[in-house]
Design a protein around this motif. Structure first.
Motif, PDB file in Angstrom:
ATOM      1  N   VAL A 201      -5.711   9.449  -3.302  1.00  0.00           N
ATOM      2  CA  VAL A 201      -5.307   8.855  -1.847  1.00  0.00           C
ATOM      3  C   VAL A 201      -6.377   9.410  -0.805  1.00  0.00           C
ATOM      4  N   ASP A 202      -7.234   8.509  -0.262  1.00  0.00           N
ATOM      5  CA  ASP A 202      -7.894   8.668   0.922  1.00  0.00           C
ATOM      6  C   ASP A 202      -7.238   8.329   2.101  1.00  0.00           C
ATOM      7  N   GLY A 203      -6.625   7.419   2.240  1.00  0.00           N
ATOM      8  CA  GLY A 203      -5.963   6.729   3.698  1.00  0.00           C
ATOM      9  C   GLY A 203      -5.104   7.736   4.153  1.00  0.00           C
ATOM     10  N   ASP A 204      -5.331   8.006   5.564  1.00  0.00           N
ATOM     11  CA  ASP A 204      -3.963   8.780   6.064  1.00  0.00           C
ATOM     12  C   ASP A 204      -2.967   8.122   6.095  1.00  0.00           C
ATOM     13  N   GLY A 205      -1.629   9.057   6.316  1.00  0.00           N
ATOM     14  CA  GLY A 205      -0.454   8.376   6.811  1.00  0.00           C
ATOM     15  C   GLY A 205       0.324   7.992   5.406  1.00  0.00           C
ATOM     16  N   PHE A 206      -0.224   8.397   4.069  1.00  0.00           N
ATOM     17  CA  PHE A 206       0.269   7.968   2.948  1.00  0.00           C
ATOM     18  C   PHE A 206       1.600   8.601   2.659  1.00  0.00           C
ATOM     19  N   MET A 207       2.635   7.648   2.043  1.00  0.00           N
ATOM     20  CA  MET A 207       3.854   7.919   1.615  1.00  0.00           C
ATOM     21  C   MET A 207       4.126   7.621   0.218  1.00  0.00           C
ATOM     22  N   ALA A 208       5.174   8.378  -0.417  1.00  0.00           N
ATOM     23  CA  ALA A 208       5.635   7.814  -1.890  1.00  0.00           C
ATOM     24  C   ALA A 208       6.942   8.423  -2.073  1.00  0.00           C
ATOM     25  N   SER A 209       7.881   7.826  -2.583  1.00  0.00           N
ATOM     26  CA  SER A 209       9.064   8.193  -3.054  1.00  0.00           C
ATOM     27  C   SER A 209       9.603   7.486  -4.294  1.00  0.00           C
ATOM     28  N   GLY A 210      10.218   8.076  -5.166  1.00  0.00           N
ATOM     29  CA  GLY A 210      11.132   7.382  -6.386  1.00  0.00           C
ATOM     30  C   GLY A 210      10.189   6.998  -7.500  1.00  0.00           C
ATOM     31  N   LEU A 211       8.956   7.904  -7.862  1.00  0.00           N
ATOM     32  CA  LEU A 211       8.410   7.547  -8.998  1.00  0.00           C
ATOM     33  C   LEU A 211       7.756   8.734  -9.564  1.00  0.00           C
ATOM     34  N   THR A 212       7.088   8.694 -10.762  1.00  0.00           N
ATOM     35  CA  THR A 212       6.369   9.521 -11.396  1.00  0.00           C
ATOM     36  C   THR A 212       4.906   9.203 -11.906  1.00  0.00           C
ATOM     37  N   ILE A 213       4.251  10.086 -11.379  1.00  0.00           N
ATOM     38  CA  ILE A 213       2.724   9.861 -11.822  1.00  0.00           C
ATOM     39  C   ILE A 213       2.135  10.973 -12.707  1.00  0.00           C
ATOM     40  N   GLN A 214       1.569  10.560 -13.788  1.00  0.00           N
ATOM     41  CA  GLN A 214       1.252  11.610 -14.828  1.00  0.00           C
ATOM     42  C   GLN A 214      -0.012  11.515 -15.287  1.00  0.00           C
ATOM     43  N   ASN A 215      -0.747  12.420 -15.911  1.00  0.00           N
ATOM     44  CA  ASN A 215      -2.006  12.536 -16.614  1.00  0.00           C
ATOM     45  C   ASN A 215      -1.592  12.904 -17.918  1.00  0.00           C
ATOM     46  N   THR A 216      -1.997  12.167 -19.192  1.00  0.00           N
ATOM     47  CA  THR A 216      -1.678  12.526 -20.481  1.00  0.00           C
ATOM     48  C   THR A 216      -2.527  13.234 -21.247  1.00  0.00           C
TER      49      THR A 216
END
Length: 538
Positions: free
Chosen positions: A312-327
């Motif tokens: 993410v490069d854009g300002d003001g980013f929000m996230a909720s309720g998820l999984t982000i992974q690198n396998t």
């Protein structure tokens, strides 16, 4: 082109050499202000010839002129890196380094412009954050080229970038003194840190550490992502991001609802896509997954920055309720799940899964609340000002030689300059191992070595406050990076932690017990100005 750029660099070098004024010819206002910097002679010589400074400049005018020096030299650096890119066809490593450099210097240019706009409006805390980031990106460009330094032009560019970093450092140092001591330049001095007994906003004890805020719970979706791509849904997260309008103003958000499912894709939220929100159906339900990795030996054209599953490069980013992974697994070495270069990042109830370098909190201000972060080697790293509140931080086993033991570090903070307003703060977090890891640990604890952090860069800063530290944390607490590197300049602090790994009696001598009267330095309000931008909750 390369020879012309070399002459440009040589001309600038001669310019500052020929016009390096003696102490007697430098205005006393400049001489005094430059005492606040790490490179006072460079500061004086670069400012003494400024045609835009009046005979008796004010401290703010001196700072603004110093920023201008940085900005003007940044343009030359951008031209030099563009020449590297233009001459690197067929060389994948150098092309990648130059492209990353171009992106970083563009970000640096933007953050400097924000700084210039903020200073006359008295927004000094914001200005310091943005100038800290501008310096970070310039250093990052230099550091990236270091691994592709196979031509004279690259070598010349790195030398010029090193000078540029010095100019930006000087401007930032003076901004810190101005913020702390005001216009009385007699009180200004070289940058100091907690390691030398200097705390900012140290009053109030720990009373303000319980800040309540995060991602709002009532955000309506603008678009929806569904795994099956049913009518009215985007099939991929990236397609939904591309649908977001550019440069949304403050107070406007573009909310992407990502329904349950496993999304195998690489996601990028570009610089122009501001105030984007990812809302999933919950950790383990909405999963964004990838496996890009640097590998060993390193793969041509792949950098740690580029491996992120979500970047993410854009300002003001929000996230909720998820999984982000690198396998990618441990054999992939550097393999990022999530990278953020978004100022005012808010992440809540999210899970980040990886091994080495799971979470790249790269720059600017970030707030993580009630998240789960899993990895093993330096798995929370970067040079941002980030607060982790009520998070579960878990060491996971490596697939390679796990039965023979391993050494793991939770954090690797990368502050390169003592004036940068960056650091990692962990508040009320649990530091432990996954069930699988703890089973291996309990069977033979002596071969499992786990530490709170190690200094990736010279002024690394990390603190743990009111955290529960599991038994897997070694009594020494912290680990060196390489010999004595950074042990005299880093700041690693602890305050009122609990759990079997919190005993301070055997801590390394270069870590610190934070005095109670200074714990509030690391509150959400003071450290990242979170009360001004994080939505509050009851």
């Amino acid at each position: 082109m390369a020879s012309l750029l070399f002459l440009s660099v040589l001309t600038l070098t001669l310019y500052f050499s020929l016009f390096s004024a003696s102490a007697a010819s430098i205005p006393p206002e400049i001489h005094q202000a430059c005492k606040a910097t790490r490179y006072p002679e460079t500061c004086e010589s670069s400012l003494a010839q400024s045609a835009r400074l009046p005979p008796k400049p004010t401290p703010l005018q001196i700072i603004q002129s110093s920023i201008r020096v940085s900005s003007e030299n940044l343009k030359t650096a951008q031209s030099m890196v563009k020449s590297i890119l233009d001459s690197s066809a067929g060389n994948l490593n150098r092309t990648t380094a130059a492209k990353n450099c171009m992106e970083g210097l563009h970000n640096s240019e933007y953050r400097i412009s924000q700084t210039v706009d903020a200073l006359p409006r008295g927004k000094m805390k914001d200005a310091r954050v943005w100038m800290s980031a501008a310096l970070l990106y310039q250093y990052g460009c230099w550091s990236g080229l270091k691994y592709a330094n196979d031509t004279q032009l690259v070598n010349q560019t790195m030398s010029f970038l090193n000078t540029l970093v010095g100019y930006s450092s000087n401007a930032l140092s003076m901004m810190v003194s101005y913020d702390v001591f005001g216009k009385e330049t007699g009180s200004w001095g070289p940058p100091r840190t907690e390691r030398t007994g200097f705390w900012e906003s140290g009053g109030g004890g720990a009373t303000e550490l319980g800040f309540k805020g995060g991602v709002p719970s009532d955000l309506p979706a603008d678009v929806t992502v569904c795994k099956d791509g049913s009518k009215g849904c985007y099939k991929t997260v990236q397609e939904a991001v591309e649908a977001a309008p550019e440069n949304l103003p403050a107070g406007k958000r573009f909310v992407i609802r990502i329904k349950a499912g496993v999304y195998e894709e690489t996601v990028r939220v570009p610089f122009e896509k501001r105030n984007v929100v990812f809302l999933g159906d919950g950790m383990g339900k909405t999963v964004i997954t990838g496996s890009l990795n640097v590998g060993q030996p390193a793969k041509p054209g792949i950098t740690t920055h580029n491996t992120a599953t979500v970047g993410v490069d854009g300002d003001g980013f929000m996230a909720s309720g998820l999984t982000i992974q690198n396998t990618a697994g441990s054999e992939g070495h550097q393999a990022v799940a999530f990278r953020s270069d978004s100022d005012l990042t808010i992440i809540e109830n999210c899970e980040f899964i990886g091994n080495q370098d799971t979470l790249y909190a790269h720059s600017l201000r970030q707030f993580y609340k009630s998240c789960r972060i899993q990895g093993n080697v330096d798995f929370i790293f970067g040079n941002s000002a980030s607060i982790f509140q009520n998070c579960t931080i878990l060491v996971c086993p490596r697939e390679v030689n796990a039965d023979q033991g391993e050494t793991n570090t939770v954090t690797a903070h990368g502050r390169t300059d003592p004036s940068q307003s960056t650091g990692f703060v962990f508040q009320n977090c649990l530091i432990n191992g996954t069930e699988e890891y703890m089973a291996s640990y309990h069977s033979n604890p002596e071969v499992h070595q786990n530490f709170l952090g190690r200094p990736w860069k010279e002024y690394s800063r990390t603190v743990f406050i009111d955290c529960n530290l599991g038994a897997l944390i070694k009594p020494e607490g912290w680990m060196p990076w390489d010999g004595e590197f950074a042990l005299e300049t880093l700041f690693y602090g602890e305050f009122q932690n609990s759990g079997p790994g919190s005993n301070l009696s055997q801590r390394v001598t270069w870590s610190t017990r934070i005095p109670a009267e200074h714990a509030n330095t690391y509150s959400v309000q003071n450290f990242i100005q979170g009360d001004q931008w994080i939505p509050t909750s009851s």
